[in-house]
Design a protein around this motif. Structure first.
Motif, PDB file in Angstrom:
ATOM      1  N   GLU A 224      49.361  75.542  23.630  1.00  0.00           N
ATOM      2  CA  GLU A 224      48.136  74.857  23.217  1.00  0.00           C
ATOM      3  C   GLU A 224      47.196  75.698  22.362  1.00  0.00           C
ATOM      4  O   GLU A 224      46.323  75.132  21.695  1.00  0.00           O
ATOM      5  N   ARG A 225      47.353  77.010  22.360  1.00  0.00           N
ATOM      6  CA  ARG A 225      46.372  77.857  21.682  1.00  0.00           C
ATOM      7  C   ARG A 225      46.977  78.811  20.660  1.00  0.00           C
ATOM      8  O   ARG A 225      46.281  79.684  20.156  1.00  0.00           O
ATOM      9  N   SER A 226      48.246  78.655  20.350  1.00  0.00           N
ATOM     10  CA  SER A 226      48.862  79.569  19.388  1.00  0.00           C
ATOM     11  C   SER A 226      49.494  78.796  18.231  1.00  0.00           C
ATOM     12  O   SER A 226      49.792  77.601  18.343  1.00  0.00           O
ATOM     13  N   ARG A 227      49.677  79.487  17.114  1.00  0.00           N
ATOM     14  CA  ARG A 227      50.334  78.870  15.962  1.00  0.00           C
ATOM     15  C   ARG A 227      51.767  78.481  16.313  1.00  0.00           C
ATOM     16  O   ARG A 227      52.266  77.446  15.880  1.00  0.00           O
ATOM     17  N   TRP A 228      52.421  79.329  17.112  1.00  0.00           N
ATOM     18  CA  TRP A 228      53.787  79.006  17.533  1.00  0.00           C
ATOM     19  C   TRP A 228      53.835  77.668  18.265  1.00  0.00           C
ATOM     20  O   TRP A 228      54.710  76.847  18.011  1.00  0.00           O
ATOM     21  N   ARG A 230      51.730  75.166  17.978  1.00  0.00           N
ATOM     22  CA  ARG A 230      51.463  74.057  17.054  1.00  0.00           C
ATOM     23  C   ARG A 230      52.695  73.719  16.229  1.00  0.00           C
ATOM     24  O   ARG A 230      53.013  72.543  16.030  1.00  0.00           O
ATOM     25  N   VAL A 231      53.376  74.751  15.738  1.00  0.00           N
ATOM     26  CA  VAL A 231      54.599  74.506  14.965  1.00  0.00           C
ATOM     27  C   VAL A 231      55.677  73.885  15.841  1.00  0.00           C
ATOM     28  O   VAL A 231      56.381  72.949  15.428  1.00  0.00           O
ATOM     29  N   THR A 233      55.286  72.011  18.507  1.00  0.00           N
ATOM     30  CA  THR A 233      54.935  70.624  18.774  1.00  0.00           C
ATOM     31  C   THR A 233      55.211  69.749  17.562  1.00  0.00           C
ATOM     32  O   THR A 233      55.771  68.642  17.687  1.00  0.00           O
ATOM     33  N   THR A 242      58.212  68.420   9.263  1.00  0.00           N
ATOM     34  CA  THR A 242      57.943  69.844   9.475  1.00  0.00           C
ATOM     35  C   THR A 242      58.853  70.697   8.605  1.00  0.00           C
ATOM     36  O   THR A 242      58.429  71.685   8.006  1.00  0.00           O
ATOM     37  N   ARG A 247      57.578  74.523   7.273  1.00  0.00           N
ATOM     38  CA  ARG A 247      57.511  75.155   8.588  1.00  0.00           C
ATOM     39  C   ARG A 247      58.923  75.372   9.128  1.00  0.00           C
ATOM     40  O   ARG A 247      59.834  74.602   8.843  1.00  0.00           O
ATOM     41  N   SER A 252      61.635  77.399  15.477  1.00  0.00           N
ATOM     42  CA  SER A 252      60.848  76.944  16.621  1.00  0.00           C
ATOM     43  C   SER A 252      61.753  76.433  17.729  1.00  0.00           C
ATOM     44  O   SER A 252      61.545  76.736  18.905  1.00  0.00           O
TER      45      SER A 252
END
Length: 363
Positions: A224-228, A230-231, A233, A242, A247, A252
């Motif tokens: 929920e709080r990292s770029r990893w 977000r990618v 998800t 994506t 991306r 991922s």
């Protein structure tokens, strides 16, 4: 010319038409929602109904079993439930990561088993605790790496790839233990550091609970709080878009399976510590319930996204249901049926409520 504030006379018919602020048939003001704020309120309440379904089931279980068994809501019983289901929570957290990425992992149990097997075998050969722990983690991560290779490089569907690894992992256990013979460790051969994983405490709370909660928090922050996160998800929800946007959807997915296998390996180490040894295919017991918990958890999301809070609710539903049935003396043979019925009812009702909300016009 004077104008009545409550009626407007029609020039052609002479019929009085009530203004918007006039009294309704009952003599009071019309209270139907008309403004944007009222419409948003109705929409928000309608959206909350499917999302509240799983927590409502959890609350019903608490009430029903508290009435049927006086010992159900005691602190000792509830802490015991959490301790017994810490491994299920770890397996469900691992499954959440994979499903969030758009996949499924039937080999979570293999990672648990092979980590437990490796650690137990090393301890049986008199290796120190940290060697057994690192060895178990490495073997568990290797399971995830094999999954990542099959899915990302060879482009085999996750269901088929992880099913194959499940069968292979089961065979490896049989070969490594001469047909599935258990490995039993004497208390003297288990270092205190390793024994703590399964039987230790932190401020009176069992170590498996502490480890599971810490893993839950770390994974939540990563998702929920990292770029990893977000990618990951985005890759799970819209893989084509994506990939087109540049991306790394494949990367991922690969890291999701490796990360999940690492979490499962932690569960395997706790399992080996708790049981002081290894029994073949013990980890498979957590696979189906972890999948069920994840999909119960998706009902808490407005978009049906796997999320860790929902997964936790799903795990608690299964845990309290099993514990409550044990306390009231319900036969073991009925417990699997009860879990299945609760799971399918939550999913079906969630779908029906969501469809009803989508079809219902907002007036």
């Amino acid at each position: 010319m004077s104008v009545d504030t409550h009626t407007q006379s029609s020039a052609t018919t002479g019929v009085s038409v009530p203004n918007a602020g006039s009294a309704g048939p009952g003599g009071g003001d019309d209270q139907r929602p008309r403004g944007p704020l009222s419409r948003l309120t109705v929409r928000g309440l309608g959206a909350a109904v499917p999302q509240a379904l799983a927590p409502a089931v959890l609350a019903v279980l608490l009430i029903v079993f508290a009435v049927l068994s006086p010992s159900f809501l005691t602190a000792d019983n509830l802490l015991g439930v959490l301790n017994q289901n810490a491994l299920l929570l770890l397996a469900a957290v691992a499954m959440t990561v994979v499903v969030r990425a758009g996949g499924i992992d039937l080999s979570i149990g293999v990672a648990i088993d092979l980590a437990a097997l490796t650690a137990s075998a090393l301890l049986a050969d008199d290796y120190v605790a940290w060697v057994a722990i690192v060895g178990g983690l490495v073997v568990g991560l290797l399971v995830g790496a094999v999954n990542a290779f099959l899915i990302v490089v060879l482009r085999i569907r996750p269901f088929l790839a992880t099913l194959s690894v499940w069968f292979i992992g089961g065979g490896v256990q049989q070969v490594a233990t001469d047909g599935g013979s258990p490995i039993y460790l004497s208390r003297s051969s288990v270092p205190d550091e390793f024994a703590w994983l399964g039987a230790g405490t932190v401020l009176g709370v069992a170590a498996p609970i502490v480890v599971a909660v810490l893993v839950l928090i770390i994974v939540w922050a990563a998702l929920e709080r990292s770029r990893w996160g977000r990618v990951l998800t985005a890759a799970g929800e819209q893989p084509t878009a994506t990939r087109i946007s540049g991306r790394l959807a494949g990367t991922s997915m690969a890291t999701a399976f490796i990360f999940a296998a690492g979490i499962a390996a932690i569960a395997g180490l706790i399992l080996a510590s708790r049981s002081q040894g290894f029994v073949a295919n013990s980890g498979q017991l957590y696979v189906l319930d972890s999948i069920g918990a994840v999909f119960i958890g998706t009902t808490l999301s407005r978009t049906g996204r796997p999320n860790l809070f929902g997964t936790l609710v799903g795990v608690l539903i299964f845990a309290l249901l099993t514990n409550g049935m044990n306390l009231i003396g319900l036969s073991f043979y009925w417990q699997g049926l009860a879990r299945g019925v609760v799971l399918i009812l939550i999913l079906i009702l969630g779908v029906l409520l969501a469809r009803d909300r989508a079809r219902k016009p907002l007036t």
